[in-house]
Write an enzyme that holds these catalytic residues in place. Structure first.
Site, PDB file in Angstrom:
ATOM      1  N   TRP A 131      36.209  43.914  52.776  1.00  0.00           N
ATOM      2  CA  TRP A 131      36.876  44.715  51.722  1.00  0.00           C
ATOM      3  C   TRP A 131      36.438  46.181  51.787  1.00  0.00           C
ATOM      4  O   TRP A 131      35.158  46.601  51.533  1.00  0.00           O
ATOM      5  CB  TRP A 131      36.942  43.969  50.327  1.00  0.00           C
ATOM      6  CG  TRP A 131      37.668  44.645  49.360  1.00  0.00           C
ATOM      7  CD1 TRP A 131      38.744  45.019  49.434  1.00  0.00           C
ATOM      8  CD2 TRP A 131      37.399  44.967  47.947  1.00  0.00           C
ATOM      9  NE1 TRP A 131      39.367  45.613  48.206  1.00  0.00           N
ATOM     10  CE2 TRP A 131      38.464  45.408  47.437  1.00  0.00           C
ATOM     11  CE3 TRP A 131      36.017  45.042  47.147  1.00  0.00           C
ATOM     12  CZ2 TRP A 131      38.257  45.923  46.030  1.00  0.00           C
ATOM     13  CZ3 TRP A 131      36.197  45.206  45.815  1.00  0.00           C
ATOM     14  CH2 TRP A 131      37.163  45.618  45.251  1.00  0.00           C
ATOM     15  N   ASP A 212      31.497  36.924  46.248  1.00  0.00           N
ATOM     16  CA  ASP A 212      32.778  37.405  45.626  1.00  0.00           C
ATOM     17  C   ASP A 212      33.889  36.708  45.663  1.00  0.00           C
ATOM     18  O   ASP A 212      34.443  36.230  46.836  1.00  0.00           O
ATOM     19  CB  ASP A 212      33.212  38.763  46.722  1.00  0.00           C
ATOM     20  CG  ASP A 212      34.557  39.900  46.362  1.00  0.00           C
ATOM     21  OD1 ASP A 212      34.975  39.012  45.288  1.00  0.00           O
ATOM     22  OD2 ASP A 212      34.792  40.673  46.802  1.00  0.00           O
ATOM     23  N   LYS A 247      44.028  37.868  41.033  1.00  0.00           N
ATOM     24  CA  LYS A 247      45.033  37.193  41.781  1.00  0.00           C
ATOM     25  C   LYS A 247      45.366  35.797  41.393  1.00  0.00           C
ATOM     26  O   LYS A 247      46.618  35.401  41.412  1.00  0.00           O
ATOM     27  CB  LYS A 247      44.597  37.032  43.296  1.00  0.00           C
ATOM     28  CG  LYS A 247      44.643  38.300  44.172  1.00  0.00           C
ATOM     29  CD  LYS A 247      43.484  39.365  43.971  1.00  0.00           C
ATOM     30  CE  LYS A 247      43.678  40.531  44.728  1.00  0.00           C
ATOM     31  NZ  LYS A 247      42.711  41.418  44.350  1.00  0.00           N
TER      32      LYS A 247
END
Ligand code: LMR
Length: 396
Positions: A131, A212, A247
């Site tokens: 990311w 993560d 999300k």
């Protein structure tokens, strides 16, 4: 009075490429433009709707919430307890667990990074590609970073041996960043055997994993997506997990997340959380409450929780369907891209140069970051073939 320019000597900063893309896309007047950039879920109408169950929870909060008084640096205990149950299951791998609520998943990663820096960790190991914000977060706290190649974009395969060899070369006490599921940006999953191999190296070398966890439930399912992480939690000393609700609850702008510490020695976890809380107090004092209250109201309620599981499933199924269609359409240009179909979650990464990404944007109105990452949810089913036709000639 003379004019001052105190800040003029600062280094110019480039805007974050993903966030910059949002503005560029919005300003593009072309009707056939397609946004495959920032990682937000979109439905078949191209919208990012508020989940129905979130609306119901907000309604409930509006009716019942009696105070907006402070919640404290550690956040809402009901949120932390119920979210931990979803993420780690009832027994959390047989480990003790403590958590702190954070402003989103990025806030969770930043807080975790601050703890690693305070704890004088030598280095954090990061697989590439990753990311776009990961390196910036760890650089901001002055941590050294070791990188290793995680994924071959041309071949669309995970470089398992390179990853294991790099971890074997890490020094005891080094941290290692792992993604729980739906790898950003590659979508690549790891086999149960690979997770076990990673766990064995981490345990043998005495490394500290930081997960993560931003997409749990959007890959294969909430429990399936956590299976690799649980293998590590069960096998190694202490583990840090940064959780995002952006999300999985579509709560992006509510900035809802948490850091959990798991291990065997309560005093160590307590000190860790105490340090995270003191850092929170000195930077933003306490996390925003609304998103966490929504999550707790969903997960604590016997009718809302199943409704959330169903809606999460709807998002997962739509993305898997788009993936299958995209894999077929893109494989016509590069057979390796059939791999998109077996990847998971929101992202895949295409073999395309940054120059071609920009040309594609200018000439064909398809938006993606320079890395070639695509958000599969950015396509409607009816767009998949035309997106692949437009992108295909620009692939390398
Ligand atoms: C992404 O990767 O697009 C998302 O996580 C949004 C962000 O903050 O970058």
């Amino acid at each position: 009075m003379s004019k001052t320019a105190f800040f003029d000597s600062l280094a110019e900063q480039r805007p974050d490429p993903l966030l910059e893309l949002i503005a560029k896309f919005a300003a593009d007047p072309r009707s056939g433009k397609v946004d495959l950039g920032v990682g937000v879920y979109r439905d078949e109408m191209g919208r990012t709707p508020v989940m129905r169950v979130v609306k119901a929870a907000e309604h409930y909060l509006w009716e019942t919430q009696e105070s907006k008084s402070y919640i404290g640096p550690e956040g809402d205990p009901a949120f932390l307890r119920t979210l931990a149950l979803e993420v780690f299951g009832e027994h959390h791998g047989g480990r003790l667990i403590s958590g702190i609520q954070t402003p989103g998943g990025t806030g969770a990663l930043r807080l975790a990074a601050e703890l690693l820096a305070r704890d004088k960790r030598r280095k954090i190991w990061i697989g590439t590609p990753t990311w776009v914000n990961h390196q910036a977060i760890f650089a901001a706290v002055g941590l050294q970073m070791g990188t290793y190649r995680f994924f071959d974009i041309g071949k669309q395969i995970v470089l398992v041996d390179e990853m294991l060899t790099s971890l074997q070369n890490a020094a005891p006490g080094d941290a290692v960043l792992l993604q729980t599921s739906c790898h950003n940006p590659t979508g690549a999953g790891l086999s149960p055997q690979t997770w076990q191999d990673i766990a064995a190296v981490i345990a043998a070398k005495g490394l500290l994993p930081l997960f993560d966890n931003a997409y749990q439930g959007l890959g294969r399912g909430p429990i399936e997506d956590a299976a690799g992480m649980m293998t590590i939690i069960e096998a190694v000393g202490e583990v840090m997990v940064a959780v995002s609700c952006s999300k999985s609850f579509s709560l992006y702008r509510e900035r809802t997340g948490a850091v959990y510490l798991l291990g065997d020695i309560q005093a160590s976890l307590d000190k860790g959380i105490g340090n995270l809380a003191s850092h929170a107090r000195a930077s933003y004092s306490m996390p925003p409450a609304h998103g966490a209250a929504i999550v707790a109201a969903i997960l604590q309620d016997p009718s809302r929780r199943p409704a959330w599981v169903d809606e999460l499933g709807e998002m997962r199924i739509r993305m898997a369907e788009i993936r299958r269609a995209a894999a077929e359409a893109f494989a016509r240009f590069r057979p390796e891209l059939a791999g998109i179909g077996s990847q998971e979650g929101m992202f895949s990464v295409l073999p395309i140069s940054p120059e071609n990404v920009r040309q594609l944007q200018a000439e064909r109105g398809i938006y993606m970051p320079d890395s070639g990452r695509i958000n599969v949810a950015g396509m409607r089913m009816e767009d998949v073939a035309s997106v692949a036709e437009r992108v295909g000639p620009y692939l390398t």
